[in-house]
Design a protein around this motif. Structure first.
Motif, PDB file in Angstrom:
ATOM      1  N   GLN A 119     -34.974  -0.202 -63.963  1.00  0.00           N
ATOM      2  CA  GLN A 119     -34.022   0.576 -64.752  1.00  0.00           C
ATOM      3  C   GLN A 119     -34.250   2.075 -64.553  1.00  0.00           C
ATOM      4  O   GLN A 119     -33.289   2.859 -64.522  1.00  0.00           O
ATOM      5  CB  GLN A 119     -34.166   0.203 -66.232  1.00  0.00           C
ATOM      6  N   LEU A 120     -35.509   2.460 -64.394  1.00  0.00           N
ATOM      7  CA  LEU A 120     -35.823   3.862 -64.091  1.00  0.00           C
ATOM      8  C   LEU A 120     -35.275   4.245 -62.723  1.00  0.00           C
ATOM      9  O   LEU A 120     -34.807   5.367 -62.520  1.00  0.00           O
ATOM     10  CB  LEU A 120     -37.333   4.072 -64.139  1.00  0.00           C
ATOM     11  N   SER A 121     -35.291   3.302 -61.790  1.00  0.00           N
ATOM     12  CA  SER A 121     -34.752   3.543 -60.454  1.00  0.00           C
ATOM     13  C   SER A 121     -33.238   3.739 -60.504  1.00  0.00           C
ATOM     14  O   SER A 121     -32.682   4.607 -59.819  1.00  0.00           O
ATOM     15  CB  SER A 121     -35.106   2.376 -59.529  1.00  0.00           C
ATOM     16  N   VAL A 122     -32.559   2.936 -61.326  1.00  0.00           N
ATOM     17  CA  VAL A 122     -31.112   3.100 -61.510  1.00  0.00           C
ATOM     18  C   VAL A 122     -30.810   4.472 -62.109  1.00  0.00           C
ATOM     19  O   VAL A 122     -29.893   5.182 -61.670  1.00  0.00           O
ATOM     20  CB  VAL A 122     -30.550   1.982 -62.418  1.00  0.00           C
ATOM     21  N   PHE A 145     -37.587   9.181 -68.660  1.00  0.00           N
ATOM     22  CA  PHE A 145     -39.039   9.062 -68.538  1.00  0.00           C
ATOM     23  C   PHE A 145     -39.724   8.781 -69.874  1.00  0.00           C
ATOM     24  O   PHE A 145     -40.720   8.047 -69.918  1.00  0.00           O
ATOM     25  CB  PHE A 145     -39.630  10.320 -67.904  1.00  0.00           C
ATOM     26  N   SER A 146     -39.195   9.340 -70.974  1.00  0.00           N
ATOM     27  CA  SER A 146     -39.810   9.070 -72.280  1.00  0.00           C
ATOM     28  C   SER A 146     -39.549   7.635 -72.711  1.00  0.00           C
ATOM     29  O   SER A 146     -40.403   7.012 -73.356  1.00  0.00           O
ATOM     30  CB  SER A 146     -39.299  10.052 -73.336  1.00  0.00           C
ATOM     31  N   SER A 147     -38.385   7.075 -72.344  1.00  0.00           N
ATOM     32  CA  SER A 147     -38.104   5.675 -72.666  1.00  0.00           C
ATOM     33  C   SER A 147     -38.957   4.735 -71.826  1.00  0.00           C
ATOM     34  O   SER A 147     -39.184   3.582 -72.221  1.00  0.00           O
ATOM     35  CB  SER A 147     -36.617   5.359 -72.439  1.00  0.00           C
ATOM     36  N   TYR A 148     -39.420   5.197 -70.688  1.00  0.00           N
ATOM     37  CA  TYR A 148     -40.347   4.409 -69.877  1.00  0.00           C
ATOM     38  C   TYR A 148     -41.750   4.399 -70.502  1.00  0.00           C
ATOM     39  O   TYR A 148     -42.579   3.537 -70.196  1.00  0.00           O
ATOM     40  CB  TYR A 148     -40.407   4.981 -68.454  1.00  0.00           C
ATOM     41  N   SER A 157     -45.726  15.897 -65.779  1.00  0.00           N
ATOM     42  CA  SER A 157     -46.112  15.828 -64.367  1.00  0.00           C
ATOM     43  C   SER A 157     -45.199  14.915 -63.564  1.00  0.00           C
ATOM     44  O   SER A 157     -44.751  15.268 -62.462  1.00  0.00           O
ATOM     45  CB  SER A 157     -47.559  15.341 -64.242  1.00  0.00           C
ATOM     46  N   THR A 158     -44.896  13.741 -64.112  1.00  0.00           N
ATOM     47  CA  THR A 158     -44.067  12.777 -63.378  1.00  0.00           C
ATOM     48  C   THR A 158     -42.624  13.251 -63.279  1.00  0.00           C
ATOM     49  O   THR A 158     -41.977  13.117 -62.229  1.00  0.00           O
ATOM     50  CB  THR A 158     -44.118  11.405 -64.063  1.00  0.00           C
TER      51      THR A 158
END
Length: 235
Positions: A119-122, A145-148, A157-158
């Motif tokens: 889902q992060l990739s989408v 990113f926060s939902s990940y 950083s990410t």
């Protein structure tokens, strides 16, 4: 210009984004709207690079890879689409999205739900495409990113490493289109240098913040970004 850049770099160093939104009016007034976007693209590369260096030990490389593998080519496609697509509709859509993500992110936190790598990739593909079109989509990566599950240093950083990859793709595309001459690169380097100074100055602030305070700051960023996008669309 340099003082505003340092201030914008410090703020983006705390919340992970926002420098483009602060610098846009100044860049447009100084250099004109046509040069503002490529100048900010160069400056954003330097700002994100400084955040990567400052927080390099906390990067989540799996999240970075999942986000960037779709985001890099999408940013290049978006930059080419920029010249033919009406930006006003995009601003309206992004503004409404930012405002809607405040309760949505709170709901995810309350339910302790996290998005997965695919889902992060989408999200990377969608945000990458929009990054190529508009000046700043940094707030879009905040809920992604926060939902990940990334917070504070890991989030900064990410998100910075992923944004760096997207902005490099965007800048290379601008260069191919002839929209990034040497003069624009030099101006971007000057603006970017001030952003880098602010970023390193903000690291101690983030280290002292609690997780709850950091979440409130992210919500304020989404609120401000949503309102500013809608304001820009209707003015």
């Amino acid at each position: 210009m340099l003082l505003i850049g340092v201030l914008a770099g410090a703020i983006s160093g705390v919340i992970g984004t926002g420098s483009s939104i602060m610098l846009l009016p100044v860049l447009v007034f100084t250099f004109g709207p046509k040069q503002a976007v490529p100048i900010m693209a160069v400056a954003a590369i330097m700002a994100n690079f400084s955040r990567v260096v400052a927080w390099r030990r906390e990067i989540d490389w799996k999240a970075f890879a999942a986000y960037s593998v779709t985001g890099i080519p999408a940013a290049a496609i978006g930059a080419r689409t920029l010249w033919v697509l009406p930006v006003r509709l995009i601003d309206i859509g992004l503004g409404l999205f930012f405002l809607a993500m405040i309760p949505a992110k709170r709901w995810l936190d309350a339910k302790n739900r996290r998005i997965r790598l695919w889902q992060l990739s989408v999200a990377g593909g969608v945000i990458g495409f929009l990054t190529g079109i508009v000046l700043s989509t940094g707030p879009l990566s905040v809920p992604a990113f926060s939902s990940y599950g990334l917070m504070k240093g890991a989030f900064l950083s990410t998100e910075a490493a992923s944004s760096l990859a997207l902005y490099v793709s965007k800048a290379v595309t601008f260069r191919e289109l002839g929209a990034l001459p040497g003069e624009v690169i030099a101006q971007g380097l000057i603006v970017g240098s001030s952003l880098m100074l602010g970023t390193f100055a903000a690291k101690r602030i983030v280290q002292r913040m609690s997780l709850s305070s950091f979440r409130y700051v992210l919500d304020l960023l989404l609120l401000g970004s949503g309102v500013s996008m809608l304001w820009a669309a209707f003015h």
